[in-house]
Design a protein around this motif. Structure first.
Motif, PDB file in Angstrom:
ATOM      1  N   LEU A 273      -4.022   6.115 -11.726  1.00  0.00           N
ATOM      2  CA  LEU A 273      -2.946   5.957 -11.578  1.00  0.00           C
ATOM      3  C   LEU A 273      -2.530   6.472 -10.174  1.00  0.00           C
ATOM      4  O   LEU A 273      -2.910   7.349  -9.631  1.00  0.00           O
ATOM      5  N   ALA A 274      -2.437   5.329  -9.338  1.00  0.00           N
ATOM      6  CA  ALA A 274      -2.104   5.728  -7.806  1.00  0.00           C
ATOM      7  C   ALA A 274      -0.783   4.606  -7.395  1.00  0.00           C
ATOM      8  O   ALA A 274      -0.136   3.523  -7.697  1.00  0.00           O
ATOM      9  N   ILE A 275      -0.078   5.574  -6.358  1.00  0.00           N
ATOM     10  CA  ILE A 275       1.625   4.785  -5.803  1.00  0.00           C
ATOM     11  C   ILE A 275       0.798   3.910  -5.335  1.00  0.00           C
ATOM     12  O   ILE A 275       0.036   3.807  -4.355  1.00  0.00           O
ATOM     13  N   ASN A 276       1.339   2.549  -5.215  1.00  0.00           N
ATOM     14  CA  ASN A 276       0.870   1.409  -4.533  1.00  0.00           C
ATOM     15  C   ASN A 276       1.744   0.979  -3.320  1.00  0.00           C
ATOM     16  O   ASN A 276       2.627   1.049  -3.426  1.00  0.00           O
TER      17      ASN A 276
ATOM     18  N   VAL B 252       3.628  -1.811  -2.287  1.00  0.00           N
ATOM     19  CA  VAL B 252       4.898  -2.755  -2.660  1.00  0.00           C
ATOM     20  C   VAL B 252       6.463  -1.711  -1.981  1.00  0.00           C
ATOM     21  O   VAL B 252       6.247  -0.179  -1.871  1.00  0.00           O
ATOM     22  N   ARG B 253       7.194  -2.464  -1.514  1.00  0.00           N
ATOM     23  CA  ARG B 253       7.879  -1.743  -0.704  1.00  0.00           C
ATOM     24  C   ARG B 253       9.604  -1.780  -1.164  1.00  0.00           C
ATOM     25  O   ARG B 253       9.441  -2.943  -2.070  1.00  0.00           O
TER      26      ARG B 253
ATOM     27  N   VAL C  55      12.405  -4.246  -7.799  1.00  0.00           N
ATOM     28  CA  VAL C  55      10.410  -3.919  -8.522  1.00  0.00           C
ATOM     29  C   VAL C  55       9.808  -4.227  -9.456  1.00  0.00           C
ATOM     30  O   VAL C  55      10.242  -2.562 -10.136  1.00  0.00           O
ATOM     31  N   ASP C  56       8.589  -4.220  -9.768  1.00  0.00           N
ATOM     32  CA  ASP C  56       7.824  -4.182 -10.948  1.00  0.00           C
ATOM     33  C   ASP C  56       7.368  -2.957 -11.337  1.00  0.00           C
ATOM     34  O   ASP C  56       6.598  -2.475  -9.733  1.00  0.00           O
TER      35      ASP C  56
ATOM     36  N   ALA D 275       4.685  -0.822  -8.066  1.00  0.00           N
ATOM     37  CA  ALA D 275       4.182   0.090  -7.922  1.00  0.00           C
ATOM     38  C   ALA D 275       3.081   0.933  -8.337  1.00  0.00           C
ATOM     39  O   ALA D 275       3.506   1.446  -7.295  1.00  0.00           O
ATOM     40  N   VAL D 276       2.406   0.941  -8.910  1.00  0.00           N
ATOM     41  CA  VAL D 276       1.696   1.975  -9.276  1.00  0.00           C
ATOM     42  C   VAL D 276       0.652   1.572 -10.068  1.00  0.00           C
ATOM     43  O   VAL D 276       0.699   0.374 -11.617  1.00  0.00           O
ATOM     44  N   SER D 277      -0.670   1.419  -9.733  1.00  0.00           N
ATOM     45  CA  SER D 277      -1.028   1.565 -10.185  1.00  0.00           C
ATOM     46  C   SER D 277      -2.348   1.847 -10.761  1.00  0.00           C
ATOM     47  O   SER D 277      -2.006   3.074 -11.211  1.00  0.00           O
ATOM     48  N   GLY D 278      -3.019   1.084 -11.839  1.00  0.00           N
ATOM     49  CA  GLY D 278      -2.990   1.640 -12.626  1.00  0.00           C
ATOM     50  C   GLY D 278      -2.368   1.611 -14.158  1.00  0.00           C
ATOM     51  O   GLY D 278      -3.009   2.715 -15.625  1.00  0.00           O
ATOM     52  N   LEU D 279      -0.798   1.477 -14.289  1.00  0.00           N
ATOM     53  CA  LEU D 279      -0.281   1.588 -14.621  1.00  0.00           C
ATOM     54  C   LEU D 279      -0.672   0.870 -16.399  1.00  0.00           C
ATOM     55  O   LEU D 279      -0.393   1.141 -17.258  1.00  0.00           O
TER      56      LEU D 279
END
Length: 583
Positions: free
Chosen positions: A164-167, A170-171, A247-248, A252-256
């Motif tokens: 998991l990581a914050i992307n 995505v703003r 926002v999806d 927004a969070v990679s790996g979710l």
């Protein structure tokens, strides 16, 4: 002649004596009868059952029953009266206009407590939890570090992505740190499925964030990738009256997505362990509530220092803008949240969570409203909470509940054992306990006004906190010392509709269809990735910490549901943590 006269006189005297004697006896008998009657009445009164409660008691008990039966907070005291009482209290305390005074105290609070607090965290190492002031002892800090290292090792062994990581791509559009009035810029953040929003739309958004327009920007994290993955129609921003950021959460969070769908993923493994905590008996609640933590973590990364992120569950309504009293309380805090605590009537000497008596430190939290002052500290905390879904909580469950022996001694710490769960209330609470106030300044929001009424003051169990008013020192004219609990009810600003519209109840209980809710069977969660493993019903996942006013509790035993069956069990009230053996 004299003889009849004397005889007559003697007869009259005798009659008088007899009459007097009779009168005395009658009076004595009457008095004795009266005394006997009084004694009898007193004895009867003692033997009679207590009088039925009067109107105030009945109203308070009715509100409690209404709440416990899931029908919301019907009949709570009028918000307007509470606000008037607060204004009167503030004016009498300071002798100033309440509005000006509130803003002034916000600045004064920041200068006194706030600036000093920020000074304590000036070093970024301390801000990242490396400094000395953690609530956990040294060996517990090391234990948490081991769990995080073991979780990272587990994550590396799972294919399909890097965790998991914050992307950052995505703003949501960065907001200014302060508004025109000098107050922190406030943004409301929530997340929801398309199903729930369309369900609320059927009843004109009643009991939701869109029942009325919010006084603040509202950021919605939707789940369209998940909807499309399961063949459902994605949500459009135009379906909502307000969505200042749309926002999806899976973008927004990679790996979710991988974390929730991977076969034999880390979350799935967690729910196979006997003894882990959950607030649902139908779904893996961590797979639902990770989305809340992910949304907060991403939103905090988008907001600048000094702004305020207010998480609000989608089934809340924002009724009033935050005023000076709210600003004053929140000014020196990193986090403010709702609690359920055993010692709500024993908080007078506690100004922060580290000052709680030991027997009271295993409190529970509720996250329908969660206030975050955005800073490097709180961004780190929310990222860390998100990361705990990705291995560390599984590592903790295996260490404390798995077959390996001996188990680490930290597993016997009540607030560690009782928060081994992936619902956000467990993850956040575990880490807030471990951080303590020294590294993460925490305050409690008073809520459920009716539970604080005098007639319900003796309720036992984990109950919501009641307001604390900061009283100044006599003659000082200065604001009082900071209190742990807010001097206001969160309901003065935000209402959380704990009734038939609750998301978990509506969408995740396959057998519950409340009247007039517009819920249909097709609305219920059927996503195979969410369903609990087949072994779940045969395992023990009961949280022994009782809810407020649990009928099994006694005045001398109120910390565990076992109080109802083990009459020898009592609740110690000292500065030691309650041992797990008595839960």
């Amino acid at each position: 002649m004299r003889t009849p006269f004397l005889a007559t006189l003697a007869a009259l005297v005798a009659i008088a004596i007899v009459s007097q004697y009779t009168s005395i006896r009658t009076t004595t008998s009457s008095t004795s009868a009266s005394a006997a009657s009084s004694a009898s009445a007193a004895a009867t009164a003692r033997s009679e059952p207590p009088r039925p409660p009067g109107p105030p008691e009945r109203e308070a008990q009715a509100r409690l029953a209404s709440y416990k039966n899931g029908r919301g907070l019907a009949g709570r005291p009028a918000r307007e009266k509470r606000q008037a009482d607060r204004r009167e209290h503030k004016q009498s305390r300071q002798g100033k206009d309440s509005g000006t005074e509130g803003r002034g105290h916000g600045r004064e609070g920041r200068g006194d407590k706030g600036e000093r607090g920020r000074g304590e965290h000036k070093d970024e190492g301390a801000a990242d939890g490396e400094g000395p002031g953690l609530h956990a002892h040294g060996h517990e800090r090391e234990f948490f570090a081991r769990m995080e290292a073991e979780g990272a090792r587990m994550r590396a062994g799972v294919g399909g992505g890097g965790g998991l990581a914050i992307n950052p791509k995505v703003r949501c559009g960065r907001e200014e740190g302060a508004d025109d009035g000098g107050k922190p810029k406030t943004v409301l953040v929530t997340s929801s499925s398309a199903t729930y929003i369309r369900l609320r739309k059927r009843v004109n958004f009643e009991h939701s964030l869109w029942g009325k327009r919010s006084p603040y920007p509202l950021w919605l994290y939707h789940e369209n990738r998940w909807e499309e993955l399961h063949g459902r129609e994605p949500l459009e921003a135009g379906e909502l009256p307000q969505a200042d950021c749309f926002v999806d959460i899976f973008d927004a969070v990679s790996g979710l997505e991988e974390a929730l769908t991977a076969e034999d993923g880390l979350i799935d493994r967690f729910y196979r362990i006997d003894g882990v905590r959950s607030l649902s008996d139908s779904i893996m609640d961590g797979k639902a509530l990770i989305r809340k933590v992910a949304a907060m973590a991403h939103a905090a990364s988008e907001l600048p220092d000094g702004s305020r992120l207010v998480w609000v569950d989608v089934d809340t309504s924002v009724d009033n803008a935050f005023d000076g009293e709210f600003e004053e309380f929140a000014a020196g805090l990193d986090l403010a949240y709702l609690v359920e605590v055993l010692c709500r009537r024993d908080l007078a000497n506690a100004s922060d969570v580290d000052g709680l008596p030991g027997w009271c430190k295993d409190f529970k939290i509720e996250t329908g409203v969660f206030v975050v002052s955005v800073s490097p500290r709180t961004r780190r905390f929310l990222r860390r909470a998100l990361m705990w879904y990705d291995g560390p909580m599984l590592a903790l469950a295996q260490a404390c509940l798995g077959p390996a022996a001996p188990r680490p001694e930290e597993c016997q710490v009540n607030w560690i054992r009782n928060n081994i769960g992936l619902n956000d209330v467990f993850v956040l609470n575990l880490l807030m306990h471990q951080e303590g106030h020294a590294n993460l300044r925490q305050g409690w929001l008073a809520n459920k006004p009716f539970l604080c009424e005098e007639h319900l003051s003796s309720l036992l169990g984990h109950c919501s906190a009641c307001p604390q008013r900061p009283e100044p020192a006599p003659g000082s004219g200065k604001p009082g010392a900071r209190t742990l609990v807010s001097p206001f009810f969160v309901e003065d600003y935000i209402t959380h509709h704990h009734d038939a519209s609750g998301i978990m109840t509506l969408l995740h209980d396959p057998n519950y269809l409340p009247p007039e809710s517009q819920v249909l069977k097709k609305d219920k969660t059927k996503d195979k990735e969410m369903i609990l493993p087949e072994t779940w019903p045969s395992q023990d996942h009961l949280d022994p910490r009782p809810a407020c006013d649990d009928a099994r509790l006694r005045p001398d035993c109120f910390h565990s549901v076992r109080c109802g069956v083990e009459k020898s069990l009592t609740t110690p009230r000292n500065d030691e943590l309650l041992p797990l053996s008595i839960y």
